[in-house]
Design a protein around this motif. Sequence first.
Motif, PDB file in Angstrom:
ATOM      1  N   ILE A  89       0.861  -1.183   0.000  1.00  0.00           N
ATOM      2  CA  ILE A  89       0.000   0.000   0.000  1.00  0.00           C
ATOM      3  C   ILE A  89       0.902   1.238   0.000  1.00  0.00           C
ATOM      4  O   ILE A  89       1.682   1.429   0.932  1.00  0.00           O
ATOM      5  CB  ILE A  89      -0.924   0.010   1.226  1.00  0.00           C
ATOM      6  CG1 ILE A  89      -1.796  -1.256   1.244  1.00  0.00           C
ATOM      7  CG2 ILE A  89      -1.797   1.256   1.250  1.00  0.00           C
ATOM      8  CD1 ILE A  89      -2.656  -1.395   2.489  1.00  0.00           C
ATOM      9  N   PRO A  90       0.822   2.096  -1.013  1.00  0.00           N
ATOM     10  CA  PRO A  90       1.721   3.248  -1.086  1.00  0.00           C
ATOM     11  C   PRO A  90       1.363   4.332  -0.074  1.00  0.00           C
ATOM     12  O   PRO A  90       0.252   4.365   0.468  1.00  0.00           O
ATOM     13  CB  PRO A  90       1.528   3.746  -2.515  1.00  0.00           C
ATOM     14  CG  PRO A  90       0.144   3.322  -2.873  1.00  0.00           C
ATOM     15  CD  PRO A  90      -0.075   2.012  -2.178  1.00  0.00           C
ATOM     16  N   ASN A  91       2.307   5.219   0.152  1.00  0.00           N
ATOM     17  CA  ASN A  91       2.122   6.290   1.138  1.00  0.00           C
ATOM     18  C   ASN A  91       1.085   7.320   0.727  1.00  0.00           C
ATOM     19  O   ASN A  91       0.719   8.183   1.517  1.00  0.00           O
ATOM     20  CB  ASN A  91       3.460   6.992   1.398  1.00  0.00           C
ATOM     21  CG  ASN A  91       4.422   6.121   2.165  1.00  0.00           C
ATOM     22  OD1 ASN A  91       4.014   5.320   3.005  1.00  0.00           O
ATOM     23  ND2 ASN A  91       5.701   6.239   1.871  1.00  0.00           N
ATOM     24  N   SER A  92       0.599   7.252  -0.522  1.00  0.00           N
ATOM     25  CA  SER A  92      -0.410   8.206  -0.968  1.00  0.00           C
ATOM     26  C   SER A  92      -1.817   7.826  -0.501  1.00  0.00           C
ATOM     27  O   SER A  92      -2.716   8.671  -0.500  1.00  0.00           O
ATOM     28  CB  SER A  92      -0.391   8.292  -2.494  1.00  0.00           C
ATOM     29  OG  SER A  92      -0.576   7.006  -3.077  1.00  0.00           O
ATOM     30  N   VAL A  93      -2.013   6.583  -0.105  1.00  0.00           N
ATOM     31  CA  VAL A  93      -3.345   6.108   0.272  1.00  0.00           C
ATOM     32  C   VAL A  93      -3.768   6.714   1.613  1.00  0.00           C
ATOM     33  O   VAL A  93      -3.024   6.652   2.599  1.00  0.00           O
ATOM     34  CB  VAL A  93      -3.381   4.570   0.368  1.00  0.00           C
ATOM     35  CG1 VAL A  93      -4.688   4.080   0.983  1.00  0.00           C
ATOM     36  CG2 VAL A  93      -3.206   3.961  -1.011  1.00  0.00           C
ATOM     37  N   THR A  94      -4.975   7.302   1.642  1.00  0.00           N
ATOM     38  CA  THR A  94      -5.498   7.890   2.874  1.00  0.00           C
ATOM     39  C   THR A  94      -6.656   7.091   3.464  1.00  0.00           C
ATOM     40  O   THR A  94      -6.939   7.218   4.653  1.00  0.00           O
ATOM     41  CB  THR A  94      -5.960   9.338   2.634  1.00  0.00           C
ATOM     42  OG1 THR A  94      -6.990   9.336   1.632  1.00  0.00           O
ATOM     43  CG2 THR A  94      -4.792  10.206   2.174  1.00  0.00           C
ATOM     44  N   SER A  95      -7.348   6.297   2.635  1.00  0.00           N
ATOM     45  CA  SER A  95      -8.495   5.552   3.157  1.00  0.00           C
ATOM     46  C   SER A  95      -8.535   4.141   2.590  1.00  0.00           C
ATOM     47  O   SER A  95      -8.219   3.917   1.419  1.00  0.00           O
ATOM     48  CB  SER A  95      -9.809   6.274   2.844  1.00  0.00           C
ATOM     49  OG  SER A  95     -10.040   6.306   1.446  1.00  0.00           O
ATOM     50  N   ILE A  96      -8.926   3.200   3.448  1.00  0.00           N
ATOM     51  CA  ILE A  96      -9.121   1.804   3.071  1.00  0.00           C
ATOM     52  C   ILE A  96     -10.568   1.470   3.386  1.00  0.00           C
ATOM     53  O   ILE A  96     -10.999   1.560   4.538  1.00  0.00           O
ATOM     54  CB  ILE A  96      -8.161   0.880   3.838  1.00  0.00           C
ATOM     55  CG1 ILE A  96      -6.704   1.256   3.535  1.00  0.00           C
ATOM     56  CG2 ILE A  96      -8.408  -0.584   3.472  1.00  0.00           C
ATOM     57  CD1 ILE A  96      -5.678   0.499   4.359  1.00  0.00           C
ATOM     58  N   GLY A  97     -11.339   1.114   2.370  1.00  0.00           N
ATOM     59  CA  GLY A  97     -12.784   0.971   2.520  1.00  0.00           C
ATOM     60  C   GLY A  97     -13.215  -0.291   3.241  1.00  0.00           C
ATOM     61  O   GLY A  97     -12.412  -1.197   3.525  1.00  0.00           O
ATOM     62  N   ASN A  98     -14.508  -0.351   3.529  1.00  0.00           N
ATOM     63  CA  ASN A  98     -15.097  -1.512   4.173  1.00  0.00           C
ATOM     64  C   ASN A  98     -14.810  -2.779   3.362  1.00  0.00           C
ATOM     65  O   ASN A  98     -14.983  -2.799   2.140  1.00  0.00           O
ATOM     66  CB  ASN A  98     -16.610  -1.343   4.316  1.00  0.00           C
ATOM     67  CG  ASN A  98     -16.977  -0.202   5.236  1.00  0.00           C
ATOM     68  OD1 ASN A  98     -16.211   0.160   6.126  1.00  0.00           O
ATOM     69  ND2 ASN A  98     -18.141   0.390   5.011  1.00  0.00           N
ATOM     70  N   GLN A  99     -14.354  -3.809   4.033  1.00  0.00           N
ATOM     71  CA  GLN A  99     -14.114  -5.123   3.450  1.00  0.00           C
ATOM     72  C   GLN A  99     -13.158  -5.090   2.258  1.00  0.00           C
ATOM     73  O   GLN A  99     -13.202  -5.950   1.388  1.00  0.00           O
ATOM     74  CB  GLN A  99     -15.443  -5.796   3.050  1.00  0.00           C
ATOM     75  CG  GLN A  99     -16.411  -5.929   4.207  1.00  0.00           C
ATOM     76  CD  GLN A  99     -17.527  -6.908   3.936  1.00  0.00           C
ATOM     77  OE1 GLN A  99     -17.284  -7.991   3.420  1.00  0.00           O
ATOM     78  NE2 GLN A  99     -18.746  -6.522   4.303  1.00  0.00           N
ATOM     79  N   ALA A 100     -12.274  -4.100   2.228  1.00  0.00           N
ATOM     80  CA  ALA A 100     -11.348  -3.958   1.104  1.00  0.00           C
ATOM     81  C   ALA A 100     -10.506  -5.215   0.895  1.00  0.00           C
ATOM     82  O   ALA A 100     -10.229  -5.609  -0.243  1.00  0.00           O
ATOM     83  CB  ALA A 100     -10.444  -2.749   1.317  1.00  0.00           C
ATOM     84  N   PHE A 101     -10.080  -5.846   1.976  1.00  0.00           N
ATOM     85  CA  PHE A 101      -9.270  -7.060   1.887  1.00  0.00           C
ATOM     86  C   PHE A 101      -9.936  -8.221   2.615  1.00  0.00           C
ATOM     87  O   PHE A 101      -9.262  -9.172   3.022  1.00  0.00           O
ATOM     88  CB  PHE A 101      -7.873  -6.813   2.471  1.00  0.00           C
ATOM     89  CG  PHE A 101      -7.083  -5.760   1.740  1.00  0.00           C
ATOM     90  CD1 PHE A 101      -6.346  -6.074   0.608  1.00  0.00           C
ATOM     91  CD2 PHE A 101      -7.079  -4.449   2.187  1.00  0.00           C
ATOM     92  CE1 PHE A 101      -5.630  -5.110  -0.065  1.00  0.00           C
ATOM     93  CE2 PHE A 101      -6.359  -3.472   1.523  1.00  0.00           C
ATOM     94  CZ  PHE A 101      -5.639  -3.802   0.385  1.00  0.00           C
TER      95      PHE A 101
END
Length: 321
Positions: A89-101
Motif C-alpha cells: 500500500i503506497p504512502n499516498s493512500v489515505t483511506s481503506i474501505g469496508n471489506q477492502a481485503f
Amino acid sequence: SCKSLESVVIPSSVTSIGNLAFNGCSSLKSIIVAEGNTVYDSRDNCNAIIETETNTLFKGCKNTVIPNGVISIGEYAFSNCTSLANITIPNSVTSIGNQAFANCSGITSITIPNSVTSIGGHAFGGCTGLTDVISRISAEDLFPLDYYTFYGVDKTNCTLYVPYGTKEIYAATEGWSEFENIVELDPTEFTITINQYGSATYCSPYALDFSEVEGLKAYSAIGYKPSTQVVTLARVMTTGAGQGVFVKGEPGEYTVPIIDNFDEYTLNMLVGTLEPTTVNSTDGAMSNYKFTIADGDAAPMFYPFEDGTTLSGGKAYLQIP
C-alpha cells in the motif's frame, strides 16, 4: 459477470469504480490503468493483469503493488481474493474501505502507511493467514478501529508492529488494543542537537545518512599535524552505528535518517561512546582529547582529558598518536 470480457482500459478521468465492478468476469486478463488515476477500487478477478501504460504493476492477485498516487482503496476492492499473498500500500493512500481485503486468507503480512486516516469495518476481516500487521501511523495521527476491522484474525499469534515509542498509545486505543503482541519498530530517524557554538561530537547507536539533512554536516577526523596542533576533518555522508563523528551546523535540532548501509572509512580518529565511558589522558601510545570549553574560552576545542574523566554516552573523543 461479463464472461467474454478479456481487457479493460481505465483512463485517468475515472474517479470511482463501484463495488464488485468486475465480479464474475472470468476471462478478464488485462486491466490498463492510465497514469494519474487516483482511485483504486473493486476488482474481483484474480487472474487479471493490472498495468499502467508504461509499467506492469502486478500479475494476478498473488503479488500486488498498488500504484503511487492512489488515495483510496474502495470497498470490496480485493474482497475474497484468496490467492492474494503480498500487497504493498503506497504512502499516498489515505483511506481503506469496508471489506477492502476481507477474506484474503493468503495474506501473511500487511503494512499500513502513516498516510492512512481511516480504515473501514471488516477491512481485513477474515484474513486468517495474517501473522504480521505493521502500522506506520504515528501517535499523533492514530485513530480507533471498528471492532470488526480485523475480525477473524488471530490476535494472539498475529504481531502488531508499531512506530518506536508508541506501544503504550496503541495498547490504549480501541481496535489496536485487541492485539496481544505489540512490538515497537526500530526508529527511522535520529535527532541531533547543535548548541549555540555550532559544533559538537556525536555517536549514534544507528547508521545515519547526513546527505540530505539541510544545514548539518558530518565529519570524520583523518589527520593531525603536531607542529600546528591542527586536526584534519573530512566530510562524510553516512556513518556507522557506534562511530564517532564531528558535526557542524546552525544551532537547533536536526532529524537524520537511519539507514542499514553506510560507507566504510579507512581512518577515523574519533572514538564513539554509546554509554558513559571513563577515559584517561593516555591510552597506550595514544593521547585522548575531549571537545569542550576551557575556562575563559568563548568556543569549544579539543583539550586533553584528565585521568578518570567520564564522557557521557552519545558523544565522541579524539584519539591521536
